[in-house]
Design an enzyme around this catalytic site. Structure first.
Site, PDB file in Angstrom:
ATOM      1  N   ASN A  11     -11.238 -22.806 -35.031  1.00  0.00           N
ATOM      2  CA  ASN A  11     -11.626 -23.372 -36.329  1.00  0.00           C
ATOM      3  C   ASN A  11     -12.430 -22.423 -37.209  1.00  0.00           C
ATOM      4  OD1 ASN A  11     -10.405 -26.001 -35.956  1.00  0.00           O
ATOM      5  ND2 ASN A  11     -11.987 -26.371 -34.431  1.00  0.00           N
ATOM      6  N   ARG A  18     -14.980 -25.661 -45.728  1.00  0.00           N
ATOM      7  CA  ARG A  18     -15.630 -26.958 -45.506  1.00  0.00           C
ATOM      8  C   ARG A  18     -16.998 -26.752 -44.858  1.00  0.00           C
ATOM      9  NH1 ARG A  18     -10.911 -29.217 -42.479  1.00  0.00           N
ATOM     10  NH2 ARG A  18      -9.456 -28.550 -44.065  1.00  0.00           N
ATOM     11  N   ASP A  92     -16.167 -17.248 -16.787  1.00  0.00           N
ATOM     12  CA  ASP A  92     -15.595 -16.422 -15.711  1.00  0.00           C
ATOM     13  C   ASP A  92     -15.018 -15.118 -16.257  1.00  0.00           C
ATOM     14  OD1 ASP A  92     -16.284 -18.349 -13.874  1.00  0.00           O
ATOM     15  OD2 ASP A  92     -14.264 -19.179 -13.666  1.00  0.00           O
ATOM     16  N   GLU A 103     -23.454 -13.427 -27.407  1.00  0.00           N
ATOM     17  CA  GLU A 103     -22.998 -14.754 -27.851  1.00  0.00           C
ATOM     18  C   GLU A 103     -23.611 -15.018 -29.219  1.00  0.00           C
ATOM     19  OE1 GLU A 103     -24.204 -17.944 -25.244  1.00  0.00           O
ATOM     20  OE2 GLU A 103     -23.690 -19.481 -26.733  1.00  0.00           O
ATOM     21  N   HIS A 105     -23.773 -17.577 -32.763  1.00  0.00           N
ATOM     22  CA  HIS A 105     -23.445 -18.789 -33.510  1.00  0.00           C
ATOM     23  C   HIS A 105     -24.033 -18.696 -34.906  1.00  0.00           C
ATOM     24  CE1 HIS A 105     -21.915 -20.522 -29.877  1.00  0.00           C
ATOM     25  NE2 HIS A 105     -23.012 -20.114 -29.265  1.00  0.00           N
ATOM     26  N   ILE A 106     -23.255 -19.082 -35.873  1.00  0.00           N
ATOM     27  CA  ILE A 106     -23.717 -19.056 -37.264  1.00  0.00           C
ATOM     28  C   ILE A 106     -24.848 -20.067 -37.445  1.00  0.00           C
ATOM     29  CG2 ILE A 106     -23.013 -19.530 -39.649  1.00  0.00           C
ATOM     30  CD1 ILE A 106     -20.125 -18.654 -38.737  1.00  0.00           C
ATOM     31  N   SER A 107     -24.643 -21.245 -36.915  1.00  0.00           N
ATOM     32  CA  SER A 107     -25.655 -22.308 -37.036  1.00  0.00           C
ATOM     33  C   SER A 107     -26.606 -22.265 -35.842  1.00  0.00           C
ATOM     34  CB  SER A 107     -24.958 -23.671 -37.093  1.00  0.00           C
ATOM     35  OG  SER A 107     -24.264 -23.922 -35.880  1.00  0.00           O
ATOM     36  N   ARG A 112     -28.820 -29.029 -33.617  1.00  0.00           N
ATOM     37  CA  ARG A 112     -27.705 -29.915 -33.953  1.00  0.00           C
ATOM     38  C   ARG A 112     -27.477 -30.938 -32.827  1.00  0.00           C
ATOM     39  NH1 ARG A 112     -22.780 -26.419 -35.881  1.00  0.00           N
ATOM     40  NH2 ARG A 112     -22.105 -28.477 -36.600  1.00  0.00           N
TER      41      ARG A 112
HETATM   42  O1  CA2 Z   1     -22.440 -22.191 -35.327  1.00  0.00           O
HETATM   43  C1  CA2 Z   1     -21.424 -21.680 -34.862  1.00  0.00           C
HETATM   44  O2  CA2 Z   1     -21.059 -20.534 -35.150  1.00  0.00           O
HETATM   45  C2  CA2 Z   1     -20.516 -22.472 -33.935  1.00  0.00           C
HETATM   46  O3  CA2 Z   1     -20.067 -21.614 -32.899  1.00  0.00           O
HETATM   47  C3  CA2 Z   1     -19.356 -22.957 -34.779  1.00  0.00           C
HETATM   48  C4  CA2 Z   1     -18.408 -23.913 -34.043  1.00  0.00           C
HETATM   49  C5  CA2 Z   1     -19.172 -25.021 -33.349  1.00  0.00           C
HETATM   50  O4  CA2 Z   1     -18.282 -25.798 -32.567  1.00  0.00           O
HETATM   51  C6  CA2 Z   1     -20.287 -24.486 -32.466  1.00  0.00           C
HETATM   52  O5  CA2 Z   1     -20.987 -25.567 -31.912  1.00  0.00           O
HETATM   53  C7  CA2 Z   1     -21.251 -23.644 -33.280  1.00  0.00           C
HETATM   54  C8  CA2 Z   1     -17.418 -24.556 -35.012  1.00  0.00           C
HETATM   55  C9  CA2 Z   1     -16.651 -23.601 -35.844  1.00  0.00           C
HETATM   56  C10 CA2 Z   1     -15.882 -24.385 -36.865  1.00  0.00           C
HETATM   57  O6  CA2 Z   1     -16.133 -23.813 -38.114  1.00  0.00           O
HETATM   58  C11 CA2 Z   1     -15.797 -24.520 -39.230  1.00  0.00           C
HETATM   59  C12 CA2 Z   1     -16.097 -23.929 -40.430  1.00  0.00           C
HETATM   60  C13 CA2 Z   1     -15.810 -24.583 -41.595  1.00  0.00           C
HETATM   61  C14 CA2 Z   1     -15.208 -25.839 -41.574  1.00  0.00           C
HETATM   62  C15 CA2 Z   1     -14.914 -26.422 -40.375  1.00  0.00           C
HETATM   63  C16 CA2 Z   1     -15.194 -25.762 -39.193  1.00  0.00           C
END
Ligand code: CA2
Length: 147
Positions: A11, A18, A92, A103, A105-107, A112
């Protein structure tokens, strides 16, 4: 010149389309440009990829591990998306390949939903970064340069 691998999971191709409040408004193309600039600054070659398939991430981590064993890779910046929270296969793969993985993550996943608090990647990763937004990718490249 060593290669920095940036692997993005499911995704993340939707970035910028979005949920801007969570992930910002920059696209994955913008992320790649940012990584390219950071790699140029530190004398790395960039290999930037995205997939929606778990097995493909596994194969790519093996590939990066081989490159690292040959002294050709600086490491992997891995945003495994939701597979972070579900994938023993990725755990693994990182251990098996002996790849140096950051590792990312953007957020801030810890601020969360509870299901985002656990990561199968973290115990196998060299380091973990979360919550810096898209600029975190460039910070991760800078971190690899100092490792
Ligand atoms: O914060 C992050 O980078 C995540 O890895 C992003 C994942 C999420 O499942 C992790 O918990 C945290 C989701 C990526 C989906 O990105 C989207 C971006 C725009 C619209 C919809 C999804």
């Amino acid at each position: 010149m060593k290669t920095v691998y940036v692997f993005n999971g499911p995704n993340l191709n939707l970035l910028g389309t979005r949920e801007p409040a969570v992930y910002g408004s920059q696209t994955l193309g913008d992320v790649e440009a940012l990584c390219q600039q950071a790699c140029k600054e530190f004398g790395f070659t960039l290999d930037f990829r995205q997939t929606n398939h778990e097995g493909e991430l596994v194969t790519w981590i093996h590939e990066a591990g081989r490159a690292q064993a040959q002294g050709q890779a600086a490491g992997v910046i891995l945003n495994a998306g939701a597979y972070t929270h579900t994938s023993i296969a990725l755990h693994d793969a990182i251990k098996g390949a002996g790849a140096l993985v950051i590792e990312l993550h953007i957020s801030n996943v810890h601020a969360r939903e509870a299901f985002r608090h656990h990561s199968y990647i973290s115990p196998a990763a060299k380091a973990v970064m979360a919550g810096f937004g898209v600029p975190g990718y460039a910070l991760a490249v800078a971190a690899l340069a100092r490792m």
